[in-house]
Design a protein around this motif. Structure first.
Motif, PDB file in Angstrom:
ATOM      1  N   TYR A 189     -32.116-136.246 -25.358  1.00  0.00           N
ATOM      2  CA  TYR A 189     -30.737-135.901 -25.672  1.00  0.00           C
ATOM      3  C   TYR A 189     -30.572-134.445 -26.072  1.00  0.00           C
ATOM      4  O   TYR A 189     -29.552-134.060 -26.620  1.00  0.00           O
ATOM      5  CB  TYR A 189     -30.211-136.821 -26.783  1.00  0.00           C
ATOM      6  CG  TYR A 189     -30.307-138.284 -26.405  1.00  0.00           C
ATOM      7  CD1 TYR A 189     -29.365-138.860 -25.567  1.00  0.00           C
ATOM      8  CD2 TYR A 189     -31.363-139.078 -26.856  1.00  0.00           C
ATOM      9  CE1 TYR A 189     -29.473-140.192 -25.195  1.00  0.00           C
ATOM     10  CE2 TYR A 189     -31.475-140.408 -26.487  1.00  0.00           C
ATOM     11  CZ  TYR A 189     -30.520-140.960 -25.662  1.00  0.00           C
ATOM     12  OH  TYR A 189     -30.622-142.273 -25.296  1.00  0.00           O
ATOM     13  N   GLY A 190     -31.578-133.626 -25.790  1.00  0.00           N
ATOM     14  CA  GLY A 190     -31.440-132.186 -26.001  1.00  0.00           C
ATOM     15  C   GLY A 190     -31.347-131.790 -27.455  1.00  0.00           C
ATOM     16  O   GLY A 190     -30.617-130.863 -27.808  1.00  0.00           O
ATOM     17  N   LEU A 195     -38.658-126.522 -26.600  1.00  0.00           N
ATOM     18  CA  LEU A 195     -39.704-127.529 -26.436  1.00  0.00           C
ATOM     19  C   LEU A 195     -39.506-128.659 -27.438  1.00  0.00           C
ATOM     20  O   LEU A 195     -39.160-128.419 -28.594  1.00  0.00           O
ATOM     21  CB  LEU A 195     -41.085-126.903 -26.628  1.00  0.00           C
ATOM     22  CG  LEU A 195     -41.422-125.717 -25.713  1.00  0.00           C
ATOM     23  CD1 LEU A 195     -42.806-125.178 -26.040  1.00  0.00           C
ATOM     24  CD2 LEU A 195     -41.341-126.124 -24.253  1.00  0.00           C
ATOM     25  N   CYS A 196     -39.722-129.889 -26.973  1.00  0.00           N
ATOM     26  CA  CYS A 196     -39.518-131.059 -27.826  1.00  0.00           C
ATOM     27  C   CYS A 196     -40.690-132.014 -27.646  1.00  0.00           C
ATOM     28  O   CYS A 196     -41.142-132.267 -26.529  1.00  0.00           O
ATOM     29  CB  CYS A 196     -38.196-131.744 -27.478  1.00  0.00           C
ATOM     30  SG  CYS A 196     -37.840-133.215 -28.468  1.00  0.00           S
ATOM     31  N   TYR A 203     -38.905-136.605 -34.144  1.00  0.00           N
ATOM     32  CA  TYR A 203     -39.219-135.662 -33.072  1.00  0.00           C
ATOM     33  C   TYR A 203     -39.596-134.333 -33.705  1.00  0.00           C
ATOM     34  O   TYR A 203     -39.329-134.100 -34.896  1.00  0.00           O
ATOM     35  CB  TYR A 203     -38.028-135.480 -32.128  1.00  0.00           C
ATOM     36  CG  TYR A 203     -36.817-134.857 -32.781  1.00  0.00           C
ATOM     37  CD1 TYR A 203     -36.551-133.499 -32.676  1.00  0.00           C
ATOM     38  CD2 TYR A 203     -35.931-135.628 -33.524  1.00  0.00           C
ATOM     39  CE1 TYR A 203     -35.443-132.922 -33.277  1.00  0.00           C
ATOM     40  CE2 TYR A 203     -34.824-135.076 -34.129  1.00  0.00           C
ATOM     41  CZ  TYR A 203     -34.577-133.725 -34.013  1.00  0.00           C
ATOM     42  OH  TYR A 203     -33.485-133.166 -34.625  1.00  0.00           O
ATOM     43  N   SER A 204     -40.202-133.482 -32.917  1.00  0.00           N
ATOM     44  CA  SER A 204     -40.624-132.168 -33.396  1.00  0.00           C
ATOM     45  C   SER A 204     -40.256-131.120 -32.359  1.00  0.00           C
ATOM     46  O   SER A 204     -40.527-131.290 -31.169  1.00  0.00           O
ATOM     47  CB  SER A 204     -42.137-132.164 -33.656  1.00  0.00           C
ATOM     48  OG  SER A 204     -42.573-130.866 -34.023  1.00  0.00           O
ATOM     49  N   CYS A 205     -39.618-130.047 -32.819  1.00  0.00           N
ATOM     50  CA  CYS A 205     -39.200-128.946 -31.931  1.00  0.00           C
ATOM     51  C   CYS A 205     -40.176-127.784 -32.052  1.00  0.00           C
ATOM     52  O   CYS A 205     -40.714-127.517 -33.127  1.00  0.00           O
ATOM     53  CB  CYS A 205     -37.787-128.464 -32.276  1.00  0.00           C
ATOM     54  SG  CYS A 205     -36.495-129.701 -31.999  1.00  0.00           S
ATOM     55  N   SER A 206     -40.368-127.098 -30.958  1.00  0.00           N
ATOM     56  CA  SER A 206     -41.170-125.878 -30.933  1.00  0.00           C
ATOM     57  C   SER A 206     -40.566-124.925 -29.907  1.00  0.00           C
ATOM     58  O   SER A 206     -39.640-125.281 -29.183  1.00  0.00           O
ATOM     59  CB  SER A 206     -42.642-126.183 -30.602  1.00  0.00           C
ATOM     60  OG  SER A 206     -42.746-126.814 -29.336  1.00  0.00           O
ATOM     61  N   PHE A 211     -40.834-116.582 -28.875  1.00  0.00           N
ATOM     62  CA  PHE A 211     -39.737-117.077 -29.701  1.00  0.00           C
ATOM     63  C   PHE A 211     -40.313-117.692 -30.970  1.00  0.00           C
ATOM     64  O   PHE A 211     -41.479-118.105 -31.021  1.00  0.00           O
ATOM     65  CB  PHE A 211     -38.907-118.128 -28.946  1.00  0.00           C
ATOM     66  CG  PHE A 211     -38.183-117.595 -27.746  1.00  0.00           C
ATOM     67  CD1 PHE A 211     -36.893-117.106 -27.850  1.00  0.00           C
ATOM     68  CD2 PHE A 211     -38.809-117.572 -26.502  1.00  0.00           C
ATOM     69  CE1 PHE A 211     -36.237-116.619 -26.733  1.00  0.00           C
ATOM     70  CE2 PHE A 211     -38.159-117.087 -25.392  1.00  0.00           C
ATOM     71  CZ  PHE A 211     -36.862-116.606 -25.512  1.00  0.00           C
ATOM     72  N   THR A 212     -39.483-117.755 -32.001  1.00  0.00           N
ATOM     73  CA  THR A 212     -39.857-118.391 -33.251  1.00  0.00           C
ATOM     74  C   THR A 212     -38.789-119.399 -33.635  1.00  0.00           C
ATOM     75  O   THR A 212     -37.603-119.220 -33.334  1.00  0.00           O
ATOM     76  CB  THR A 212     -40.035-117.339 -34.365  1.00  0.00           C
ATOM     77  OG1 THR A 212     -40.459-117.998 -35.563  1.00  0.00           O
ATOM     78  CG2 THR A 212     -38.744-116.599 -34.638  1.00  0.00           C
ATOM     79  N   LEU A 213     -39.212-120.479 -34.292  1.00  0.00           N
ATOM     80  CA  LEU A 213     -38.304-121.567 -34.657  1.00  0.00           C
ATOM     81  C   LEU A 213     -37.432-121.144 -35.837  1.00  0.00           C
ATOM     82  O   LEU A 213     -37.925-120.636 -36.850  1.00  0.00           O
ATOM     83  CB  LEU A 213     -39.105-122.816 -35.008  1.00  0.00           C
ATOM     84  CG  LEU A 213     -38.341-124.137 -35.048  1.00  0.00           C
ATOM     85  CD1 LEU A 213     -37.803-124.482 -33.658  1.00  0.00           C
ATOM     86  CD2 LEU A 213     -39.248-125.258 -35.542  1.00  0.00           C
TER      87      LEU A 213
END
Length: 463
Positions: A189-190, A195-196, A203-206, A211-213
């Motif tokens: 679902y974006g 990156l997911c 869930y974890s995003c990167s 780029f930096t989170l």
């Protein structure tokens, strides 16, 4: 006789993937299933002289006249918050409007003793409704089915206690599908900008390289790599990366960050007229001795040592400049039987018997010539200074100096000729040519000649 009507309303309310059992609705704010008061929400829930009594997960219709009579509840069953079914006796009245069959009243034989009624207790002394338990002080306390483990939630579900019952729900990150709590794939679902990685219940995003989170743990911020000065010369930040550039005279190395000196001298042998010397980021042209670097920074120009005074000639000598050097000419001395006629000419008198068959005059000239000069080239012109009636002239190269046949005479008129260079000559070299002009007069039967002794200084370089 007591007629009890139990109306079960099957209401399914969905909120965040949660399904409530019959008689309950999902409270979005509290995130629990709460009881529906059918006595308020259902129009004409009970008809006639029947009193509506709300129950946890349902309601009862009881004759109003029975409120003051002692009653006893019948035992029932509860499953997942459902109101237990109430066993009905044969109706003692007819109510076709509610869909019940008509029945004729019949006399009841008197019981041998007191008979317990089959309708629930509604007086103040009545026991608690389903989902509650009677405490010692006579109050009804809610039963926590989740603590007593009397619930019927699926092992994948979470039990949530409610007033008079309980509800089965899923923890955050899961949703109810077919009675089972299944993990929500948030990556579909974006939820993440780049990156997911889905994990059970979360869930974890990167971010991609470059780029930096951000603190929101979802979006990504471009990294300005140029702030760390990764390039040896110039740096240009791009979206998600960077580019290095080099100063003029340098080229980017294979690692993409360092700059190597560019050897401009290797590009072309014509970059400098004489010699090219590479320098960091540039190059320099150098000229040989006897030349100076022209203002264009590439060409070499001859230094005229005779004009600048930077020569070793004495006052008795004459300085002669040529390309790349100079020479000191001694004062002219005519060999006998010649006598000096001027500073650069010797004459042999016709009255002197020793001058017979010799050139009448010898004129000394000097010139310079660039090494490897293109051919053919007209380099010197010779002509008669006086004309005699009936005379004609012959021009030729006499004596040594032209063994390689680099030169020849081309007569351009009756009284003139041109010395032509026919083959390139490499220097440094000094050549001496005797250019003879023969005068012939058949009228007076005269034949004589004159010589121009031409000394040619061929330079070492072609400039």
């Amino acid at each position: 006789m007591l007629t009890v009507l139990v109306l079960a309303l099957c209401c399914i309310h969905s909120g965040n993937g949660q399904t409530c059992t019959e008689g309950f609705a999902y409270d979005r704010r509290a995130r629990v299933c709460v009881d529906i008061d059918e006595c308020r929400t259902v129009p004409d829930a009970c008809r006639g002289d029947m009193q509506c009594v709300n129950q946890n997960g349902g309601y009862l219709c009881i004759p109003r006249g029975l409120y003051s009579q002692p009653t006893y509840p019948r035992a029932g069953e509860r499953a997942g918050g459902r109101v237990p079914a109430i066993v009905e006796r044969e109706p003692a009245y007819s109510d076709t409007s509610r869909g019940y069959p008509e029945a004729e009243p019949y006399p009841l034989p008197p019981p041998p003793g007191p008979v317990a009624p089959s309708y629930p207790i509604v007086s103040r002394s009545a026991p608690c409704i389903l989902g509650y338990t009677l405490s010692e002080d006579g109050t009804c306390n809610d039963i926590d089915e989740c603590v007593t483990d009397s619930h019927q939630c699926n092992p994948t579900q979470v039990c949530i206690n409610t007033a008079g019952g309980y509800t089965c729900s899923c923890t955050e990150g899961y949703w109810l599908v077919g009675g089972q709590c299944q993990d929500i794939d948030e990556c579909r679902y974006g939820y993440c900008q780049q990156l997911c990685a889905n994990v059970p219940g979360s869930y974890s995003c990167s971010c991609n390289p470059g780029f930096t989170l951000n603190p929101d743990s979802r979006t990504c911020q471009d990294v300005d790599e140029c702030a760390d000065e990764p390039c040896s010369h110039g740096c240009f930040n791009t979206y998600g990366s960077y580019m290095c550039n080099c100063d003029e005279g340098f080229e980017l190395a294979s690692d993409g960050t360092t700059c190597n000196d560019l050897n401009e001298c290797g590009f072309s042998e014509f970059l400098c007229q004489h010699r090219c010397v590479n320098t960091p980021g540039s190059f320099q042209c150098h000229c040989p001795g006897g030349y100076y670097l022209y203002e264009d920074g590439r060409s070499c120009e001859d230094i005229n040592e005779c004009e600048t005074g930077n020569n070793t000639c004495t006052t008795a000598q004459v300085c002669f400049n040529f390309q790349g050097g100079y020479t000191c000419l001694d004062q002219l001395k005519c060999d006998p039987p010649y006598i000096e006629l001027s500073d650069n000419q010797c004459m042999c008198s016709s009255e002197n018997p020793a001058c017979r068959d010799r050139p009448f005059t010898i004129l000394y000239r000097h010139m310079d010539l660039s090494s490897g000069r293109s051919v053919p080239a007209d380099i010197f012109q010779m002509q008669a200074t006086t004309r005699y009636p009936g005379a004609f002239y012959i021009f030729q190269i006499k004596g040594p100096g032209n063994e390689g046949r680099e030169f020849y005479m081309r007569q351009t008129s009756n009284v003139s000729a041109t010395l032509v260079l026919s083959r390139p000559i490499k220097g440094p070299r000094v050549l001496v040519l005797d250019l003879e002009m023969v005068t012939v007069n058949n009228v007076i039967n005269f034949r004589g000649s004159s010589i121009i002794r031409l000394t040619i200084y061929v330079s070492e370089y072609p400039f």
